[in-house]
Design a protein around this motif. Structure first.
Motif, PDB file in Angstrom:
ATOM      1  N   HIS A   1       0.963  30.316 -20.168  1.00 39.06           N
ATOM      2  CA  HIS A   1       1.232  29.307 -21.197  1.00 39.06           C
ATOM      3  C   HIS A   1       0.775  27.935 -20.668  1.00 39.06           C
ATOM      4  O   HIS A   1       0.897  27.657 -19.475  1.00 39.06           O
ATOM      5  CB  HIS A   1       2.732  29.279 -21.528  1.00 39.06           C
ATOM      6  CG  HIS A   1       3.042  28.462 -22.739  1.00 39.06           C
ATOM      7  ND1 HIS A   1       3.089  27.081 -22.712  1.00 39.06           N
ATOM      8  CD2 HIS A   1       3.293  28.819 -24.017  1.00 39.06           C
ATOM      9  CE1 HIS A   1       3.365  26.636 -23.932  1.00 39.06           C
ATOM     10  NE2 HIS A   1       3.488  27.676 -24.741  1.00 39.06           N
TER      11      HIS A   1
ATOM     12  N   GLY B   1       3.414  21.834 -30.074  1.00 39.43           N
ATOM     13  CA  GLY B   1       4.552  20.921 -30.187  1.00 39.43           C
ATOM     14  C   GLY B   1       4.202  19.557 -30.741  1.00 39.43           C
ATOM     15  O   GLY B   1       4.995  18.623 -30.648  1.00 39.43           O
TER      16      GLY B   1
ATOM     17  N   GLY C   1      -1.468  30.072 -31.667  1.00 45.16           N
ATOM     18  CA  GLY C   1      -0.264  29.288 -31.425  1.00 45.16           C
ATOM     19  C   GLY C   1      -0.578  27.811 -31.413  1.00 45.16           C
ATOM     20  O   GLY C   1      -1.636  27.383 -30.935  1.00 45.16           O
TER      21      GLY C   1
ATOM     22  N   SER D   1       1.988  24.647 -33.313  1.00 47.94           N
ATOM     23  CA  SER D   1       2.609  24.059 -34.506  1.00 47.94           C
ATOM     24  C   SER D   1       2.543  24.957 -35.738  1.00 47.94           C
ATOM     25  O   SER D   1       2.364  24.469 -36.862  1.00 47.94           O
ATOM     26  CB  SER D   1       2.003  22.673 -34.798  1.00 47.94           C
ATOM     27  OG  SER D   1       2.232  21.795 -33.712  1.00 47.94           O
ATOM     28  N   VAL D   2       2.689  26.259 -35.521  1.00 37.16           N
ATOM     29  CA  VAL D   2       2.776  27.164 -36.676  1.00 37.16           C
ATOM     30  C   VAL D   2       4.162  26.995 -37.292  1.00 37.16           C
ATOM     31  O   VAL D   2       5.174  26.950 -36.591  1.00 37.16           O
ATOM     32  CB  VAL D   2       2.564  28.636 -36.255  1.00 37.16           C
ATOM     33  CG1 VAL D   2       2.747  29.565 -37.461  1.00 37.16           C
ATOM     34  CG2 VAL D   2       1.177  28.824 -35.638  1.00 37.16           C
TER      35      VAL D   2
ATOM     36  N   VAL E   1       4.904  31.233 -31.638  1.00 38.36           N
ATOM     37  CA  VAL E   1       5.605  30.133 -32.302  1.00 38.36           C
ATOM     38  C   VAL E   1       6.621  29.507 -31.351  1.00 38.36           C
ATOM     39  O   VAL E   1       7.475  30.214 -30.815  1.00 38.36           O
ATOM     40  CB  VAL E   1       6.352  30.676 -33.550  1.00 38.36           C
ATOM     41  CG1 VAL E   1       7.016  29.538 -34.314  1.00 38.36           C
ATOM     42  CG2 VAL E   1       5.416  31.471 -34.453  1.00 38.36           C
ATOM     43  N   GLY E   2       6.523  28.204 -31.145  1.00 38.22           N
ATOM     44  CA  GLY E   2       7.498  27.517 -30.297  1.00 38.22           C
ATOM     45  C   GLY E   2       8.613  26.925 -31.136  1.00 38.22           C
ATOM     46  O   GLY E   2       9.594  27.594 -31.486  1.00 38.22           O
TER      47      GLY E   2
HETATM   48  C1  PEP Z   1       4.153  27.441 -27.909  1.00 35.24           C
HETATM   49  O1  PEP Z   1       4.986  26.966 -27.166  1.00 35.24           O
HETATM   50  O2  PEP Z   1       3.555  28.463 -27.541  1.00 35.24           O
HETATM   51  C2  PEP Z   1       3.903  26.795 -29.191  1.00 35.24           C
HETATM   52  C3  PEP Z   1       2.916  27.219 -29.914  1.00 35.24           C
HETATM   53  O3  PEP Z   1       4.739  25.765 -29.543  1.00 35.24           O
HETATM   54  P1  PEP Z   1       4.815  25.047 -30.999  1.00 35.24           P
HETATM   55  O4  PEP Z   1       4.854  26.136 -32.024  1.00 35.24           O
HETATM   56  O5  PEP Z   1       6.078  24.248 -30.955  1.00 35.24           O
HETATM   57  O6  PEP Z   1       3.589  24.221 -31.136  1.00 35.24           O
END
Ligand code: PEP
Length: 250
Positions: free
Chosen positions: A94, A170, A207, A209-210, A229-230
């Motif tokens: 990550h 994020g 990945g 901000s989905v 997804v975070g």
């Molecule tokens: C992540 O941490 O892998 C991520 C995609 O975070 P976010 O969805 O908050 O952008």
């Protein structure tokens, strides 16, 4: 391919909030949805979450692992420990691990191989920074990371790849579907050239901000097989919105 929606809780969650969140997700899962759902809580909550979801279709993943199976590595967690806690997946590489802990491609590959050796499916993350994209280097960065981070493709059936542009994580900014499509096509080509037909079966997640409002469009993009997804995985309603969007495309 069945869409795979993975929630990365990062360094968030205590036993009570985790129980509430997982309970909310299980209660709202669209009935009969042909979507894979994986929750990646912090290591302290892996066993608890695995216990809660054990009679459900939801699976559990960790957020990192050490490349060694055991030994003198204070604070680290080995892949066999993750499997023993009831998880089936582990995120490796990550961008927050790459930037906070200086992890490079070779280490990410070693972690992915350790995960596979323990029967876990590694979710190998790659993605360019804003600076690299501005400089027109996005595709060459991705190619380089693929060459350095992916484990041996002889076990492609247990691999997952996640394209996460660092500038979209994020921030609320997402890559355009056209940019996502371009990068995912490049990843698919690399997987196919390394693994042949099996390369077509490796899920490639997007990945960055989905959320439920953009999930349908992103998940409908060619070669987008799911989402990592975070932020939006921390509220049952938000995460369920993404799962529902994926289910509608099945
Ligand atoms: C992540 O941490 O892998 C991520 C995609 O975070 P976010 O969805 O908050 O952008």
């Amino acid at each position: 391919m069945r869409k795979l929606i993975v929630g990365n809780w990062k360094m968030n969650g205590l036993r009570q909030s985790s129980e509430d969140l997982v309970g909310g997700i299980l209660a709202g899962l669209p009935a009969g949805a042909d979507v894979g759902v994986v929750l990646c809580p912090p290591a302290t909550l892996l066993a608890q979450v695995a216990e809660i979801v054990k009679e459900s279709p939801v699976e559990v993943g960790a957020q990192d692992c050490h490349p060694d199976a055991s030994g003198a590595h204070t604070g680290d967690i080995a892949a066999p420990m993750i499997a023993d806690a009831g998880a089936r997946y582990v995120i490796v590489g990550h961008s927050e691990r790459r930037s906070d802990h200086g992890e490079g491609d070779a280490l990410v590959r070693a972690k992915a191989e350790a995960a596979m050796a323990s029967g876990l499916r590694p979710i190998v993350c790659i993605g360019e920074t804003a600076e690299q994209r501005r400089a027109g280097e996005a595709l060459s960065v991705i190619k380089h990371q693929l060459a350095g981070s992916l484990p041996a493709l002889s076990q492609a059936d247990s691999l997952v790849v996640a394209y996460e542009p660092v500038w979209a994580i994020g921030t609320g900014d997402t890559a355009t579907p056209a940019d996502v499509e371009e990068v995912h096509a490049l990843i698919r080509t690399a997987l196919r050239s390394g693994a042949g037909e099996a390369g077509n079966q490796v899920p490639i997640l997007y990945g960055g901000s989905v959320k439920s409002s953009n999930a349908s469009e992103l998940l409908a993009t060619a070669d987008v097989d799911g989402a990592l997804v975070g932020g939006a995985s921390l509220k049952a309603e938000d995460f369920l919105g993404i799962i529902t969007a994926a289910a509608a495309l099945a």
